[in-house]
Design an enzyme around this catalytic site. Structure first.
Site, short mmCIF file in Angstrom:
data_model
loop_
_atom_site.label_atom_id
_atom_site.label_comp_id
_atom_site.label_asym_id
_atom_site.label_seq_id
_atom_site.Cartn_x
_atom_site.Cartn_y
_atom_site.Cartn_z
N GLY A 239 -34.26 -13.44 -16.29
CA GLY A 239 -33.40 -14.18 -15.38
C GLY A 239 -32.83 -13.41 -14.21
N PRO A 288 -37.85 -9.84 -18.39
CA PRO A 288 -37.87 -10.15 -16.96
C PRO A 288 -39.24 -10.57 -16.48
CG PRO A 288 -38.06 -7.81 -17.26
CD PRO A 288 -37.96 -8.40 -18.63
N GLY A 289 -39.29 -11.56 -15.63
CA GLY A 289 -40.55 -11.94 -15.00
C GLY A 289 -40.42 -11.75 -13.50
N TYR A 330 -38.15 -26.62 -6.44
CA TYR A 330 -36.80 -26.06 -6.62
C TYR A 330 -36.07 -25.84 -5.31
CZ TYR A 330 -39.62 -24.30 -10.55
OH TYR A 330 -40.50 -24.16 -11.56
N CYS A 356 -51.20 -34.67 0.86
CA CYS A 356 -50.66 -35.98 1.24
C CYS A 356 -49.37 -36.29 0.48
CB CYS A 356 -51.70 -37.06 0.96
SG CYS A 356 -53.23 -36.69 1.79
N GLU A 357 -48.35 -35.53 0.76
CA GLU A 357 -47.02 -35.71 0.15
C GLU A 357 -45.99 -35.22 1.16
OE1 GLU A 357 -45.97 -35.88 -3.48
OE2 GLU A 357 -47.92 -35.65 -4.47
N TYR A 385 -44.21 -16.94 -10.13
CA TYR A 385 -44.26 -18.41 -10.16
C TYR A 385 -44.96 -18.96 -8.91
CZ TYR A 385 -40.88 -17.24 -13.77
OH TYR A 385 -40.28 -16.67 -14.84
N1 LLP Z 1 -37.57 -15.61 -21.06
C1 LLP Z 1 -37.63 -16.93 -21.24
C2 LLP Z 1 -37.39 -17.49 -22.57
C3 LLP Z 1 -37.90 -17.77 -20.14
O1 LLP Z 1 -37.93 -19.09 -20.31
C4 LLP Z 1 -38.12 -17.21 -18.86
C5 LLP Z 1 -38.43 -18.05 -17.70
C6 LLP Z 1 -38.08 -15.81 -18.74
C7 LLP Z 1 -37.79 -15.05 -19.86
C8 LLP Z 1 -38.33 -15.11 -17.43
O2 LLP Z 1 -37.37 -15.46 -16.48
P1 LLP Z 1 -37.28 -14.65 -15.10
O3 LLP Z 1 -36.91 -13.23 -15.41
O4 LLP Z 1 -38.61 -14.71 -14.45
O5 LLP Z 1 -36.25 -15.36 -14.33
N2 LLP Z 1 -40.85 -21.56 -12.13
C9 LLP Z 1 -39.45 -21.25 -11.89
C10 LLP Z 1 -38.90 -20.31 -12.92
C11 LLP Z 1 -39.09 -20.79 -14.34
C12 LLP Z 1 -38.56 -19.82 -15.34
C13 LLP Z 1 -38.94 -20.22 -16.72
N3 LLP Z 1 -38.51 -19.31 -17.74
C14 LLP Z 1 -39.30 -20.72 -10.48
O6 LLP Z 1 -40.29 -20.64 -9.75
O7 LLP Z 1 -38.19 -20.44 -10.02
#
Ligand code: LLP
Length: 426
Positions: A239, A288-289, A330, A356-357, A385
Site C-alpha cells: 500500500g 509492496p507492489g 480510479y 469507443c468509450e 497496474y
Molecule cells: N497485498 C494485498 C493483499 C493487496 O490486495 C495488494 C493490492 C497489495 C498487497 C499491493 O498493494 P500496493 O503495494 O501495490 O499498493 N489496480 C489498483 C491497485 C489495486 C491494488 C490491489 N491490491 C491501481 O491501479 O491503483
C-alpha cells in the site's frame, strides 16, 4: 528515484533514448527500468533494517517474468493472488517457500497446486475458507500453513476502489472475531497450522498515519496470537503510495510544493513502523507492489490526430484505456512527457485513446506540451497496474514490454498479433 530523464533534450530510460525504442518496437509500448526496480527493493529492505523481515513483492502490480526474475535474484519473496501468479513466480525462478497466497476466493485447484508447491502461507480471508483449506489439506494428507487477514477497520484515505481496511470492504475478518477463530482452528482443524497474521488496509496511501494507526491497533492481537498459538510472522501488507504528479513533464513546481504536501518516503515509512514492531519478536512481512514498480515504468504512445472542437482540444493517441485503465477506473493521474523536450507554451488539451468509450482518456483539460501527430509521448508512472490490467477490448492486441538495464534494452514480451488475440476461439 526513477530513471526517466531528458538527456540532450531526449527522454531516456536509464541510458536508452525512448524514441529509439518506439521506432524499433512500435507503440503502444511499456518500458521498465530494471535499476529503478532494484533500487526501490533495496531502499525498502534498508528502511526495514533492524527488523527480522521479508519483502514479498505483490506480483499483481507487474507480473512480467523478467521483472519477477530480477526481484527473485535480488532475494525478494512474492505475494500471489492466484495459481497463475504462482506458476509465473516458479517459471521466473522464485521460490514457492517464499510465497504468500492472498485473496478472498481461492479455488480447490489453486489450493491443491499451492500445497503441492509448498508455499510459505495461505493468507485466508474468511472462516469458510479456513475450513475448506483444512478439508483439502486433509484429503492430501498434509498440513497447510495459514494466516488470517485481519480487517483493522482503519481508513486508508485513498480512492474508494483501492481501500480495503474498513469493515464495509469485502476483505479480511473483523478484528474482534480473529482470536476465537485461531482458538477454533487449534482445536477443530488439524490440517491447518496457524503460522502468522496478515493485514492490508489499502493501496496508494500517501501518508504514514493510517499505517501507524493500523499497526498500533493490531499489535496487541499479534502479541496474543504469538503467545497463545505460536505464530511466527505478521504481514503488514503493501500500500505504500508513490508520487504520480511529477515535475518532469510540466517543468512546473512539484505538486507537493504547490500543495505544501510531501510524498510519503520509504525512509519515513520505515522510521515510523520499525520501532513499533521491533519488540514483538515476529518476522515482519511486507507486500509492496506499486512502490517497487510504479515509477519504474512508462507507457509510450504515438499521437495520431489532433481535433480542435469548439469546447476542447483533443490529442488522439494510439494507446487506449485497454492498455492503461487507471485514469478511467480510479481517476488515476499519469504525467504526460513528450519524448523531445519542449520549451514552448503549454496548451490545454484532453489526451484520449481510440476506444469507443467516453471514459477512454488519459487526462482532461490539462496544460501540456503542444505535441503533434507523429510525436511520441510517455505516460509516466505506468509500471504498476498498467500492463497487468490491459485487455483485448476492441480487439486490440496487448502491447509489447521492454526492460532496460543501463544502455541495454530487452524485449521481455512480444506485442500480440491478431492471431494471438483470436487464438482459442472457435
Ligand atoms: N497485498 C494485498 C493483499 C493487496 O490486495 C495488494 C493490492 C497489495 C498487497 C499491493 O498493494 P500496493 O503495494 O501495490 O499498493 N489496480 C489498483 C491497485 C489495486 C491494488 C490491489 N491490491 C491501481 O491501479 O491503483
Amino acid at each position: 528515484m526513477h530513471a526517466f530523464s531528458y538527456i540532450d533534450g531526449q527522454l531516456h530510460c536509464e541510458n536508452v533514448p525512448l524514441q529509439s525504442l518506439a521506432e524499433q518496437y512500435g507503440t503502444p509500448l511499456y518500458v521498465y527500468s530494471g535499476n529503478t526496480i532494484l533500487d526501490h527493493y533495496q531502499r525498502l529492505d534498508l528502511a526495514l533494517q533492524g527488523l527480522d523481515h521479508e519483502v514479498a513483492y505483490a506480483v499483481k502490480a507487474n507480473s512480467n517474468l523478467s521483472v519477477l526474475r530480477l526481484l527473485a535474484q535480488a532475494g525478494a519473496g512474492f505475494d500471489i493472488v492466484s495459481g497463475g501468479e504462482l506458476y509465473r513466480v516458479i517459471k521466473a525462478g522464485g521460490d514457492p517457500a517464499h510465497c504468500t497466497f492472498a485473496g478472498v476466493g481461492k479455488t480447490r485447484d489453486e489450493i491443491i497446486y499451492a500445497l503441492q508447491q509448498g508455499i510459505y502461507c495461505f493468507n485466508v480471508e474468511s472462516a469458510a475458507e479456513l475450513a475448506y483449506l483444512n478439508e483439502v489439506a486433509g484429503e492430501l494428507g498434509v498440513v497447510a500453513p495459514a494466516a488470517v487477514r485481519v480487517n483493522p477497520n482503519v481508513d486508508a484515505k485513498t480512492h474508494k476502489y483501492i481501500s480495503t481496511g474498513k469493515s464495509e470492504n469485502k476483505f479480511g475478518i473483523d478484528f474482534d472475531a480473529i482470536e476465537a477463530l485461531y482458538d477454533k482452528a487449534a482445536v477443530d482443524w488439524k490440517n491447518v497450522r496457524m503460522r502468522g497474521l496478515q493485514m492490508h488496509i489499502g493501496s496508494q496511501l500517501t501518508s504514514v498515519q493510517p499505517f501507524v494507526e493500523a499497526v498500533k491497533k493490531v499489535k496487541p492481537l499479534a502479541q496474543t496470537l504469538k503467545d497463545k498459538h505460536g505464530i511466527e510472522f505478521w504481514s503488514i501488507g503493501g500500500g505504500i503510495g508513490i508520487v504520480y504528479h511529477d515535475s518532469l513533464a510540466s517543468g512546473q513546481l512539484e505538486w507537493w510544493q504547490q500543495k505544501e504536501e510531501k510524498p510519503l518516503t520509504i525512509e519515513e515509512y520505515g522510521a515510523a513502523v520499525v520501532p513499533l514492531l521491533q519488540d514483538l519478536g515476529l518476522k515482519i512481512l511486507l507486500e509492496p507492489g506499486r512502490y517497487i514498480v510504479g515509477n519504474a515504468g512508462v507507457l509510450l504512445t504515438r499521437c495520431l490526430y489532433e481535433k480542435k472542437g469548439s469546447a476542447k482540444t483533443f490529442k488522439i493517441v494510439d494507446a487506449g484505456m485497454n492498455d492503461l485503465i487507471r485514469p478511467a477506473l480510479y481517476e488515476g493521474h499519469h504525467e504526460i512527457a513528450p519524448l523531445q523536450e519542449t520549451v514552448g507554451e503549454l496548451v490545454k488539451a484532453d489526451v484520449v485513446g481510440p476506444i469507443c468509450e467516453s471514459g477512454d482518456f488519459f487526462c482532461q483539460d490539462r496544460a501540456m506540451a503542444d505535441f503533434q501527430p507523429g510525436d511520441v509521448i510517455a505516460l509516466l508512472s505506468a509500471g504498476a497496474y498498467g500492463f497487468v490490467m490491459a485487455s483485448n477490448y476492441n480487439t486490440r492486441p496487448l502491447p509489447a514490454e521492454i526492460l532496460v538495464d543501463g544502455e541495454k534494452s530487452t524485449l521481455v514480451r512480444k506485442r500480440q498479433t491478431l492471431d494471438d488475440v483470436l487464438a482459442g476461439e472457435l
